[in-house]
Design a protein around this motif. Structure first.
Motif: not given
Length: 180
Positions: A56-59, A150-158, A160-161, A172-175
């Motif tokens: 997770a830290i590397n992610f 809120p939870y972190i999830k893979e972007n539906d369209f991109t 590795n985002a 919102k994007s994770l960044a």
């Protein structure tokens, strides 16, 4: 809640860094990093899942974060004393964001649940996120309280985002979430 499979998290770890170090050595390096120009975050995880924590830290490394984790803090007592509570409160307050690494073990461990609930008394709801990790794609049984965050999830369209999805449906994007 969109679940990130455990094998996917481990693949992210392996793609983020060339691994010549074992997990404890890698985690030790994270503790030595400087805070300059980094977003600080508190990550709560199950103490027996150091490989998942390292992954997770590397992610999160691509987002220029500096991670504090209670189980990596040698000065933190391991009981639920007043000293422990005060130290955790200070660390949760000091770090900009809070992420709960929600593996099946962590969800079922009273300590992790206690730390997450403590964070909800200190942080604004939008500054807490769940990083859901499972061996399979099923949901967490009996963990309805996780859906409040809120939870972190893979972007539906991109590819590795990653996004942060809020209970109201906003994303919102994770960044972007990390810097907001």
């Amino acid at each position: 809640m969109s679940i990130l499979p455990k094998y996917g998290l481990l693949q992210l770890r392996n793609s983020a860094r060339i691994y010549t170090k074992d997990v404890p050595e890698s985690l030790s390096l994270f503790k030595q990093e400087t805070k300059d120009f980094k977003i600080t975050l508190f990550i709560s995880y199950h103490p027996e899942e150091s490989e998942e924590l390292d992954s997770a830290i590397n992610f999160l490394k691509d987002c220029d974060v500096l991670v504090y984790s209670d189980w990596l803090d040698e000065e933190l007592p391991r009981d639920k004393s007043d000293i422990t509570t005060k130290r955790l409160q200070e660390q949760i307050q000091k770090n900009k964001k809070f992420i709960f690494l929600a593996t099946e073990k962590a969800v079922n461990l009273k300590w992790c649940d206690w730390v997450l609930r403590l964070a909800t008394t200190i942080k604004a709801p939008e500054d807490i996120a769940i990083l859901p990790i499972r061996e399979d794609f099923s949901d967490y049984s009996g963990a309805e309280h996780l859906k409040k965050h809120p939870y972190i999830k893979e972007n539906d369209f991109t590819i590795n985002a990653y996004d942060v999805k809020f209970p109201n449906g906003e994303e919102k994007s994770l960044a972007e979430w990390l810097i907001s």
